[in-house]
Design a protein around this motif. Structure first.
Motif, mmCIF file in Angstrom:
data_model
loop_
_atom_site.group_PDB
_atom_site.id
_atom_site.type_symbol
_atom_site.label_atom_id
_atom_site.label_comp_id
_atom_site.label_asym_id
_atom_site.label_seq_id
_atom_site.Cartn_x
_atom_site.Cartn_y
_atom_site.Cartn_z
ATOM 1 N N LEU A 76 112.087 -34.380 20.444
ATOM 2 C CA LEU A 76 112.562 -35.226 19.134
ATOM 3 C C LEU A 76 112.444 -36.684 19.442
ATOM 4 C CD1 LEU A 76 115.411 -34.477 17.042
ATOM 5 C CD2 LEU A 76 115.174 -36.579 17.800
ATOM 6 N N VAL A 77 111.791 -37.528 18.875
ATOM 7 C CA VAL A 77 111.703 -38.905 18.916
ATOM 8 C C VAL A 77 112.397 -39.406 17.791
ATOM 9 C CG1 VAL A 77 110.236 -40.823 19.130
ATOM 10 C CG2 VAL A 77 109.539 -38.648 20.307
ATOM 11 N N GLU A 78 113.315 -40.522 18.195
ATOM 12 C CA GLU A 78 113.927 -40.854 16.824
ATOM 13 C C GLU A 78 114.779 -42.173 17.270
ATOM 14 O OE1 GLU A 78 114.692 -41.287 13.245
ATOM 15 O OE2 GLU A 78 114.159 -39.380 13.814
ATOM 16 N N LEU A 79 114.870 -43.221 16.076
ATOM 17 C CA LEU A 79 115.433 -44.500 16.174
ATOM 18 C C LEU A 79 116.620 -44.094 16.170
ATOM 19 C CD1 LEU A 79 113.184 -46.882 13.965
ATOM 20 C CD2 LEU A 79 113.918 -47.305 16.467
ATOM 21 N N VAL A 80 117.590 -45.016 17.032
ATOM 22 C CA VAL A 80 119.141 -44.842 16.914
ATOM 23 C C VAL A 80 119.661 -46.086 17.018
ATOM 24 C CG1 VAL A 80 119.036 -42.397 17.930
ATOM 25 C CG2 VAL A 80 119.236 -44.282 19.294
ATOM 26 N N ALA A 81 121.273 -46.052 16.542
ATOM 27 C CA ALA A 81 121.972 -47.345 16.853
ATOM 28 C C ALA A 81 121.965 -47.683 18.286
ATOM 29 C CB ALA A 81 123.157 -47.151 16.226
ATOM 30 N N GLY A 82 121.675 -49.204 18.482
ATOM 31 C CA GLY A 82 121.705 -49.853 19.988
ATOM 32 C C GLY A 82 123.233 -49.830 20.310
ATOM 33 N N GLU A 83 123.224 -50.082 21.512
ATOM 34 C CA GLU A 83 124.946 -50.561 21.912
ATOM 35 C C GLU A 83 125.346 -51.721 21.328
ATOM 36 O OE1 GLU A 83 124.661 -50.508 26.305
ATOM 37 O OE2 GLU A 83 124.262 -48.468 26.263
ATOM 38 N N ARG A 84 124.535 -52.715 20.889
ATOM 39 C CA ARG A 84 125.229 -53.980 20.338
ATOM 40 C C ARG A 84 124.995 -53.988 19.140
ATOM 41 N NH1 ARG A 84 121.788 -58.404 24.260
ATOM 42 N NH2 ARG A 84 122.707 -57.529 26.500
ATOM 43 N N ARG A 85 124.818 -52.855 18.192
ATOM 44 C CA ARG A 85 124.582 -52.787 16.945
ATOM 45 C C ARG A 85 125.829 -53.242 15.951
ATOM 46 N NH1 ARG A 85 126.324 -48.972 13.147
ATOM 47 N NH2 ARG A 85 125.155 -48.819 11.310
ATOM 48 N N ASP A 86 125.643 -54.177 15.272
ATOM 49 C CA ASP A 86 126.871 -54.731 14.310
ATOM 50 C C ASP A 86 126.518 -54.158 12.991
ATOM 51 O OD1 ASP A 86 128.603 -56.374 12.835
ATOM 52 O OD2 ASP A 86 127.999 -58.114 13.324
ATOM 53 N N PRO A 87 127.300 -53.190 12.349
ATOM 54 C CA PRO A 87 127.074 -52.868 11.064
ATOM 55 C C PRO A 87 127.180 -53.778 9.915
ATOM 56 C CG PRO A 87 128.840 -51.241 11.953
ATOM 57 C CD PRO A 87 128.484 -52.688 13.018
ATOM 58 N N ALA A 88 127.748 -54.966 10.173
ATOM 59 C CA ALA A 88 127.939 -56.124 9.137
ATOM 60 C C ALA A 88 126.719 -57.026 9.331
ATOM 61 C CB ALA A 88 129.076 -56.597 9.388
ATOM 62 N N ASP A 89 125.670 -56.733 10.018
ATOM 63 C CA ASP A 89 124.546 -57.512 10.271
ATOM 64 C C ASP A 89 123.521 -57.489 9.234
ATOM 65 O OD1 ASP A 89 122.336 -58.879 10.931
ATOM 66 O OD2 ASP A 89 122.800 -58.721 13.270
ATOM 67 N N SER A 90 123.436 -58.605 8.606
ATOM 68 C CA SER A 90 122.533 -58.392 7.291
ATOM 69 C C SER A 90 120.960 -57.981 7.713
ATOM 70 C CB SER A 90 122.544 -59.620 6.292
ATOM 71 O OG SER A 90 121.987 -60.705 7.181
ATOM 72 N N ARG A 91 120.758 -58.269 8.833
ATOM 73 C CA ARG A 91 119.415 -57.945 9.287
ATOM 74 C C ARG A 91 119.095 -56.470 9.340
ATOM 75 N NH1 ARG A 91 118.892 -61.326 14.806
ATOM 76 N NH2 ARG A 91 121.147 -60.138 14.809
ATOM 77 N N LEU A 92 120.150 -55.685 9.903
ATOM 78 C CA LEU A 92 120.141 -54.302 9.713
ATOM 79 C C LEU A 92 119.789 -53.601 8.502
ATOM 80 C CD1 LEU A 92 122.643 -53.078 12.391
ATOM 81 C CD2 LEU A 92 120.235 -52.882 12.375
ATOM 82 N N ALA A 93 120.443 -54.293 7.393
ATOM 83 C CA ALA A 93 120.251 -53.736 6.055
ATOM 84 C C ALA A 93 118.796 -54.110 5.505
ATOM 85 C CB ALA A 93 121.394 -54.300 5.285
ATOM 86 N N GLU A 94 118.480 -55.385 5.698
ATOM 87 C CA GLU A 94 117.092 -55.785 5.389
ATOM 88 C C GLU A 94 116.120 -54.874 5.830
ATOM 89 O OE1 GLU A 94 114.371 -59.607 5.456
ATOM 90 O OE2 GLU A 94 116.240 -59.688 6.258
ATOM 91 N N TRP A 95 116.131 -54.748 7.525
ATOM 92 C CA TRP A 95 115.161 -53.933 8.282
ATOM 93 C C TRP A 95 115.244 -52.259 7.611
ATOM 94 C CZ3 TRP A 95 117.038 -49.394 10.881
ATOM 95 C CH2 TRP A 95 116.100 -48.692 11.483
ATOM 96 N N ALA A 96 116.290 -51.739 7.434
ATOM 97 C CA ALA A 96 116.469 -50.534 6.733
ATOM 98 C C ALA A 96 115.702 -50.469 5.423
ATOM 99 C CB ALA A 96 117.909 -50.019 6.623
ATOM 100 N N ARG A 97 116.078 -51.269 4.570
ATOM 101 C CA ARG A 97 115.221 -51.294 3.416
ATOM 102 C C ARG A 97 113.508 -51.276 3.420
ATOM 103 N NH1 ARG A 97 119.482 -54.871 1.830
ATOM 104 N NH2 ARG A 97 117.962 -56.835 2.138
ATOM 105 N N SER A 98 113.196 -52.155 4.542
ATOM 106 C CA SER A 98 111.744 -52.042 4.487
ATOM 107 C C SER A 98 111.272 -51.118 4.984
ATOM 108 C CB SER A 98 111.476 -53.516 5.288
ATOM 109 O OG SER A 98 111.989 -53.155 6.815
ATOM 110 N N GLU A 99 112.075 -50.248 5.808
ATOM 111 C CA GLU A 99 111.545 -49.075 6.171
ATOM 112 C C GLU A 99 111.796 -47.697 5.613
ATOM 113 O OE1 GLU A 99 111.041 -48.025 10.472
ATOM 114 O OE2 GLU A 99 110.700 -50.196 11.121
ATOM 115 N N GLY A 100 112.490 -48.096 4.536
ATOM 116 C CA GLY A 100 113.175 -46.759 3.782
ATOM 117 C C GLY A 100 113.950 -45.915 4.446
#
Length: 306
Positions: A192-216
């Motif tokens: 199984l190969v999968e993207l997961v949250a990194g140790e420094r992930r900040d749920p409030a970081d808008s960049r994560l939401a923007e990236w998630a939208r771009s990759e569906g």
């Protein structure tokens, strides 16, 4: 060459004359308001023909991830596939992985892909790959939120970022993994190969939401530890958990640099140039988040329930 340098060069491919021509068009006449407005246009498919063509140029015909054929064969190596083996392939993309696993290793490959545009492309590519591959490999649509995989139907399974369409709810993930476990025959193996949250992930970081939208994707990614626990919870015996982020980033940059060299010799048409720039932006987001520790690409090797 850095990925930022690649992106900067690609941006210069954008055709400004086209935008200037559009901006010079006269304003349209006002449209009267109707009693019942027209329904909104359906969303544009994530995988358009120009985007698929860019992916083919980056990773190889029918592949959607860095490394292409060589990387798929490396990931599948622990499964020991042969002409007697049946393989469940989740995240089959545009047919490249199914083609190489059936053609090079001889396995019987049942591919599943959530994106309908990629399913259609994969079916066409496999039918054109020769009678033996067309007989041994297929790609069908599936819904990660309601997988309904054939029970005890496969010797082994390989999943390639197949959780991207899964709703951000642990119960849905648990149901998918349970269905995956039930699809394996006794003694079967899973990679199984999968993207997961990194140790420094900040749920409030808008960049994560923007990236998630771009990759569906859903921005609420599972952690590596959480996915390991979930696999064990449905009966998998997890043997290997490996962070392959560094390799993934290196292969991605190599692919983009190679594409850049080709474009320097053959300037693309405007539609292809626009698709290339858009794809570069998506990959720049992913690689920056990985470099900053917000995302990780992981590989699991596990034995299925007996």
């Amino acid at each position: 060459m850095s990925f930022v340098a690649v992106r900067s060069w690609l941006r210069r491919l954008s055709p400004p004359p086209v935008m200037m021509a559009l901006s010079s068009l006269p304003e349209p006449a006002p449209v009267p308001v109707l009693a019942e407005p027209d329904p909104p246009d359906p969303p544009e498919p994530r995988w358009t023909k120009p985007r698929i063509a860019v992916a083919d140029s980056l990773w190889g015909d029918g592949f959607g991830l860095p490394g292409g054929e060589d990387e798929i064969l490396r990931l599948a190596a622990p499964l020991g596939l042969s002409r007697a083996a049946t393989l469940l392939l989740l995240g089959a993309g545009a047919g490249g992985p199914a083609r190489v696993l059936a053609g090079t290793l001889g396995a019987w490959v049942s591919g599943h892909e959530a994106d309908p545009a990629l399913v259609g492309v994969a079916a066409r590519k496999l039918s054109q790959a020769g009678a033996d591959i067309a007989r041994r490999a297929e790609v069908a649509p599936w819904d990660p939120a309601a997988p309904a995989l054939r029970r005890r139907g496969f010797h082994h399974a390989l999943t390639l970022e197949a959780l991207r369409g899964t709703p951000d709810r642990p119960v849905v993930l648990q149901a998918l993994l349970a269905d995956l476990a039930g699809a394996l025959r006794p003694g079967g193996q899973l990679v199984l190969v999968e993207l997961v949250a990194g140790e420094r992930r900040d749920p409030a970081d808008s960049r994560l939401a923007e990236w998630a939208r771009s990759e569906g994707r859903s921005p609420g990614l599972v952690t590596a530890a959480g996915l390991t626990t979930a696999l064990a919870g449905v009966g998998f015996d997890v043997r290997v958990v490996e962070d392959i982020s560094v390799r993934h980033r290196r292969l991605a940059i190599e692919g983009w640099v190679s594409l850049l060299r080709g474009l320097a010799q053959d300037r693309p048409a405007p539609a292809r140039a626009a698709a290339t720039v858009a794809e570069a932006e998506i990959w720049l987001q992913r690689l920056r988040l990985m470099q900053a520790g917000h995302l990780r690409l992981m590989r699991w090797h596990a034995l299925g329930p007996r």
